[in-house]
Design a protein around this motif. Structure first.
Motif, short mmCIF file in Angstrom:
data_model
loop_
_atom_site.label_atom_id
_atom_site.label_comp_id
_atom_site.label_asym_id
_atom_site.label_seq_id
_atom_site.Cartn_x
_atom_site.Cartn_y
_atom_site.Cartn_z
N PRO A 126 0.93 -1.01 0.04
CA PRO A 126 0.07 -0.01 0.10
C PRO A 126 1.05 1.17 0.11
O PRO A 126 1.74 1.48 0.68
N LEU A 127 0.38 2.04 -0.87
CA LEU A 127 1.12 3.60 -0.90
C LEU A 127 0.23 4.52 -0.30
O LEU A 127 -0.74 5.03 -1.14
N ARG A 128 0.19 4.95 0.95
CA ARG A 128 -0.76 5.69 1.50
C ARG A 128 -0.52 7.45 1.41
O ARG A 128 -1.40 8.07 1.31
N TRP A 129 0.88 7.43 1.00
CA TRP A 129 0.99 8.99 1.14
C TRP A 129 1.62 9.51 -0.15
O TRP A 129 1.48 10.55 -0.57
N THR A 130 2.54 8.39 -0.71
CA THR A 130 3.39 8.99 -2.10
C THR A 130 2.53 9.64 -3.06
O THR A 130 2.80 10.58 -3.63
N PRO A 131 1.45 8.77 -3.21
CA PRO A 131 0.56 9.46 -4.71
C PRO A 131 0.06 10.90 -4.33
O PRO A 131 -0.61 11.72 -5.27
N ILE A 132 0.06 11.32 -3.00
CA ILE A 132 -0.51 12.55 -2.57
C ILE A 132 0.41 13.69 -3.12
O ILE A 132 -0.15 14.72 -3.67
N TRP A 133 1.67 13.49 -3.40
CA TRP A 133 2.67 14.33 -3.83
C TRP A 133 2.35 14.72 -5.05
O TRP A 133 2.14 16.22 -5.37
N PRO A 134 2.19 14.11 -6.04
CA PRO A 134 1.86 14.32 -7.55
C PRO A 134 0.41 15.08 -7.74
O PRO A 134 0.48 16.12 -8.36
N ILE A 135 -0.69 14.72 -7.01
CA ILE A 135 -1.83 15.28 -6.94
C ILE A 135 -1.78 16.63 -6.43
O ILE A 135 -2.30 17.47 -6.85
N ALA A 136 -0.95 16.78 -5.38
CA ALA A 136 -0.76 18.12 -4.75
C ALA A 136 -0.36 19.30 -5.78
O ALA A 136 -0.47 20.13 -5.80
N SER A 137 0.93 18.33 -6.31
CA SER A 137 1.72 19.51 -7.26
C SER A 137 0.97 19.90 -8.43
O SER A 137 1.04 20.90 -8.92
N SER A 138 0.20 18.92 -9.02
CA SER A 138 -0.51 19.32 -10.21
C SER A 138 -1.66 20.29 -9.79
O SER A 138 -1.96 21.10 -10.73
N SER A 139 -2.12 19.91 -8.71
CA SER A 139 -3.41 20.81 -8.21
C SER A 139 -2.62 22.29 -7.88
O SER A 139 -3.68 23.40 -8.29
N ALA A 140 -1.67 22.41 -7.42
CA ALA A 140 -1.00 23.67 -7.11
C ALA A 140 -0.85 24.30 -8.59
O ALA A 140 -0.88 25.70 -8.57
N LEU A 141 -0.16 23.76 -9.36
CA LEU A 141 -0.10 24.33 -10.84
C LEU A 141 -1.23 24.91 -11.26
O LEU A 141 -1.37 25.90 -12.19
N PHE A 142 -2.52 23.90 -11.36
CA PHE A 142 -3.43 24.16 -11.84
C PHE A 142 -4.12 25.45 -11.20
O PHE A 142 -4.57 26.60 -11.93
N ILE A 143 -3.94 25.77 -9.82
CA ILE A 143 -4.56 26.76 -9.17
C ILE A 143 -3.80 28.27 -9.45
O ILE A 143 -4.28 29.22 -9.52
N LEU A 144 -2.38 27.85 -9.54
CA LEU A 144 -1.50 29.10 -9.96
C LEU A 144 -2.12 29.65 -11.42
O LEU A 144 -2.08 30.94 -11.55
N CYS A 145 -2.25 28.66 -12.23
CA CYS A 145 -2.64 29.21 -13.65
C CYS A 145 -4.15 29.71 -13.63
O CYS A 145 -4.51 30.64 -14.37
N LEU A 146 -4.80 29.31 -12.73
CA LEU A 146 -6.19 29.62 -12.88
C LEU A 146 -6.15 31.21 -12.21
O LEU A 146 -6.99 32.10 -12.61
#
Lengths: 66, 181
Positions: free
Chosen positions: B39-59
């Motif tokens: 189980p990978l409980r924390w690692t997948p959060i990093w790509p989701i968080a960075s993609s979300s941050a970039l999307f919000i920055l562009c928004l």
């Protein structure tokens, strides 16, 4: 009998047997019947709608009856 | 001299063991499927968080981005896109859904189905709500071509990241750690 041996006998992953032991997974009818057949018992001996009594309590009651 | 050399070598061995790398390499090379697909409980959060941050920055498009050189923006975007593209398959393969679905038993097949249903359902809701909101925002804030292109690219990246990471995350949080026999 280990989890791995039972898992190989009934054709599932040994983790699935672990989750069954803990009551965290409800097996399909086919898997329940396979496990019951493997142990040579009725399926009601292994799976029930009600929680099973802890084995320590069963042994204690049997001892008191004797 | 000989005993001193041996002690230095054994100290070096201890240092290597202290890093935890030998145990990690042994786990990676093990043929036990339970150890490979943990189980990978924390690692997948990093790509989701960075993609979300970039999307919000562009928004929100801070004014500094209007003055940034287009080449730099494209370079940063490409590097980020390559990192995400590299991370997604690695996360999926090492996670609980990483092995071939042909080897699944009934519990694993049910977990795989639930994970992808959850992911696709969430993506459908997010996209269904997000697209009209983006249309309204673009009209209301009078987006320029650069911002529109950036929002579209980052929204696509966010979708790809969610599709790659959410099933692994869902399956990992639904798997309790079993005690050893």
């Amino acid at each position: 009998m280990s989890r791995r041996q039972l898992a190989e006998a009934v054709g599932v992953n040994n983790q699935t047997i672990g989750y069954l032991e803990r009551g965290d997974y409800k097996p399909s009818l086919e898997l329940a019947l396979k496990i019951a057949r493997h142990f040579g018992v009725a399926v009601e001996m292994l799976f029930s709608l009600e929680r099973f009594e802890p084995i320590a309590m069963t042994l204690k009651r049997t001892g008191e009856d004797k | 001299m000989k005993s001193r050399r041996r002690s230095i070598l054994s100290m070096l061995d201890d240092t290597v063991r202290w890093t935890g790398m030998p145990a990690r390499v042994a786990a990676q090379m093990s043929n036990d499927p339970d150890r490979k697909h943990r189980p990978l409980r924390w690692t997948p959060i990093w790509p989701i968080a960075s993609s979300s941050a970039l999307f919000i920055l562009c928004l929100f498009w801070p004014p500094a981005l209007d003055h940034a050189s287009p080449g730099a923006v494209v370079s940063v975007g490409t590097v980020f896109w390559c990192c995400i593209l590299g991370a997604l398959p690695a996360l999926h393969v090492n996670g609980p859904l990483g092995k071939s679905s042909l080897e699944d038993d009934e519990r694993e097949a049910a977990l795989r189905k639930d994970s992808f249903l959850f992911c696709l359902g969430l993506l459908a809701v997010l996209n269904g709500l997000g697209q009209p909101i983006l249309m309204i925002l673009s009209h209301w804030q009078d987006w320029k071509i650069a911002q529109t292109a950036s929002v579209l690219t980052t929204a696509f990246t966010l979708n790809a990241t969610l599709l790659g990471c959410l099933p692994t995350l869902y399956a990992s949080w639904n798997l309790e750690q079993l005690p050893r026999e």
